[in-house]
Scaffold this motif. Sequence first.
Motif, PDB file in Angstrom:
ATOM      1  N   GLU A 138       4.456-101.252 118.114  1.00 28.61           N
ATOM      2  CA  GLU A 138       5.102 -99.980 117.735  1.00 28.61           C
ATOM      3  C   GLU A 138       4.177 -98.809 118.036  1.00 28.61           C
ATOM      4  O   GLU A 138       4.583 -97.767 118.518  1.00 28.61           O
TER       5      GLU A 138
ATOM      6  N   VAL B  75       5.001-109.098 121.475  1.00 28.71           N
ATOM      7  CA  VAL B  75       4.452-109.466 120.161  1.00 28.71           C
ATOM      8  C   VAL B  75       4.072-110.946 120.161  1.00 28.71           C
ATOM      9  O   VAL B  75       2.991-111.331 119.688  1.00 28.71           O
TER      10      VAL B  75
ATOM     11  N   VAL C 139       2.116-112.060 113.118  1.00 27.43           N
ATOM     12  CA  VAL C 139       3.189-111.362 113.827  1.00 27.43           C
ATOM     13  C   VAL C 139       3.403-109.957 113.274  1.00 27.43           C
ATOM     14  O   VAL C 139       3.548-109.001 114.046  1.00 27.43           O
TER      15      VAL C 139
ATOM     16  N   ASN D   4       1.032-107.631 114.697  1.00 25.45           N
ATOM     17  CA  ASN D   4       1.257-107.381 116.128  1.00 25.45           C
ATOM     18  C   ASN D   4       2.487-106.515 116.354  1.00 25.45           C
ATOM     19  O   ASN D   4       2.533-105.727 117.311  1.00 25.45           O
ATOM     20  N   GLU D   5       3.478-106.669 115.484  1.00 31.98           N
ATOM     21  CA  GLU D   5       4.652-105.789 115.601  1.00 31.98           C
ATOM     22  C   GLU D   5       4.218-104.344 115.418  1.00 31.98           C
ATOM     23  O   GLU D   5       4.649-103.445 116.131  1.00 31.98           O
ATOM     24  N   GLU D   6       3.335-104.167 114.449  1.00 27.35           N
ATOM     25  CA  GLU D   6       2.838-102.820 114.201  1.00 27.35           C
ATOM     26  C   GLU D   6       2.045-102.311 115.408  1.00 27.35           C
ATOM     27  O   GLU D   6       2.186-101.156 115.811  1.00 27.35           O
TER      28      GLU D   6
ATOM     29  N   LYS E 235       9.650-105.782 123.408  1.00 26.43           N
ATOM     30  CA  LYS E 235       8.790-105.877 122.221  1.00 26.43           C
ATOM     31  C   LYS E 235       8.601-107.319 121.722  1.00 26.43           C
ATOM     32  O   LYS E 235       7.472-107.753 121.469  1.00 26.43           O
ATOM     33  N   GLU E 236       9.694-108.042 121.627  1.00 23.74           N
ATOM     34  CA  GLU E 236       9.609-109.380 121.041  1.00 23.74           C
ATOM     35  C   GLU E 236       8.648-110.277 121.843  1.00 23.74           C
ATOM     36  O   GLU E 236       7.801-110.969 121.277  1.00 23.74           O
TER      37      GLU E 236
ATOM     38  N   SER F 216       5.429-116.959 110.105  1.00 22.63           N
ATOM     39  CA  SER F 216       5.747-115.673 109.454  1.00 22.63           C
ATOM     40  C   SER F 216       5.200-115.605 108.023  1.00 22.63           C
ATOM     41  O   SER F 216       5.119-114.515 107.449  1.00 22.63           O
TER      42      SER F 216
END
Length: 487
Positions: A101, A82, A93, A96-98, A78-79, A314
Amino acid sequence: MKPMYINGKFTNGHATEEIQVQNPATEEIIDSVPRGKPEDIEEAVQAAKSAFDAWRKMGSNERASLLHEVASKVHEHKEKIVHLLTLEEGKPVAENEEEVEWVINTFRYYAELGRHHRGSVLTSGEHSQFNFIIKEPYGVVGCIVPWNYPLLLLAWKVAPALAAGNTVVIKPSEMTPLTALYLAEHCFNHLPAGVLNVVTGYGHETGEPLVKHAEVPVIAFTGSLATGQKIAAIGAPMMKKLHLELGGKDATVIAEDADPEIAAKAVAYAALLNAGQVCTSTERVYVPRRGAAKFTEAIVEHVKSLRIGPGTDSATDMGPMIGDVYRAKFEKHIEDAKFNGAKILFGGGRPKHLSKGFFHEPTVLSNVDHSMVIMREETFGPAVPIMEYTTFDEAIKLTNDCMFGLGAVLISNDPKKIKQFFDDVKAGTIWINDPLTDNYAGPFGGMKYSGGARELGEVGLDEFREVKHVHWDFNMEDKPYWYPYGQ
Ligand code: NAD
């Protein structure tokens, strides 16, 4: 250069040139991919065709396990995914994390749904007969994906297509091919060779040959209306199953009972997520004349506080647009609105503190109307055009005064207005007080020129299955309704 993925192998195929992939926040070249040719599509389709029979006949438990393994691998990586997604697509970010997921959960959702059932039993005309429906895969599915949610929109096609027993050839956007290739290398590599292929390249050189290919019965496409129309012109006479997810021009209606501060935050999110480059972005806002001043004040204050910068930071709320051409189109819409009398309440230009990248300030406009391009055509950028209405009936009329019908948002707690809104607005998704939230079980897609396809939910699986009716009579005997008549 990152190679393509055909028949379980990494290859530059027949490419003699490369396509450079640019970071929209810095304008730096991140990497490159082969400029695929029609011959590469041919090889990928033949590989997918050869793999089809074994894949469709695979036991559903085994297939489900393989799809769950995709989800586990995406989770494991994942990391890195992303980070790469942030570099090639640009959004922050957190967004993109979403997205990643969602990819994980889409594969898990369809891994399970795929093994639930593949048809149903019907009542029969006679006791000696047995009638049932089989839902079966089509064969090779061509998945053509845009750049704005490169992995999410890939997963919404690939996961159900594979779960239904099809094999796939993916054509990612030439602007965001790296994450698709990363997935091929790290997350799809356990699938049997040929089940999933990724061919990189431009639309006319790889997308179009995929659409034209006689052995590709389904084209699952998300992208612009113009490309969708080209695909339909080729695919319809070939009787292909065309799954088209096209543009949008979604409205948000704020009702009189709405809290202006909450409405302002909801609209800012709906209009500016991914710098307004979401097919279901709010692109038109209708506010009651009586509450307009409070709402506009609240939204300007809120938008002012948003931080614009590279997605990798972030602290960033809003990243760049994908490219210069897209930003230029956005600026043209703003200019046209200004020329025709719109007032810029905030933004309107490029941010001064960022010398590189395809950034644009979020732009709040008032005094707009439907004669302006910004209220009619897809803008696909960070604009918040606000128009006043007098009656709720008028707000609904304005919402429907649009060629697209993808989604629509209402901010209200008034049950009468809510019912009127979901009864009378012509759109595939209606959001009340929570714009742009998807649901794995809830079909997503559009009406009118947004295309009629549906992704997600059970209907999202059925888009990749054809229906066969079996009529079986246990008695092999002469029937009273056969020839000759009159006896
Ligand atoms: P686009 O139509 O330019 O490209 C989409 C894909 O089609 C790319 O992979 C491209 O290479 C390929 N392509 C281009 N020409 C082709 C051709 N002649 N034949 C076959 N393939 C071809 O769209 P885009 O700019 O990448 O994406 C933005 C658009 O996508 C917006 O209009 C947006 O509304 C739409 N979109 C819709 C949804 C939805 O679910 N309805 C979701 C996201 C984006």
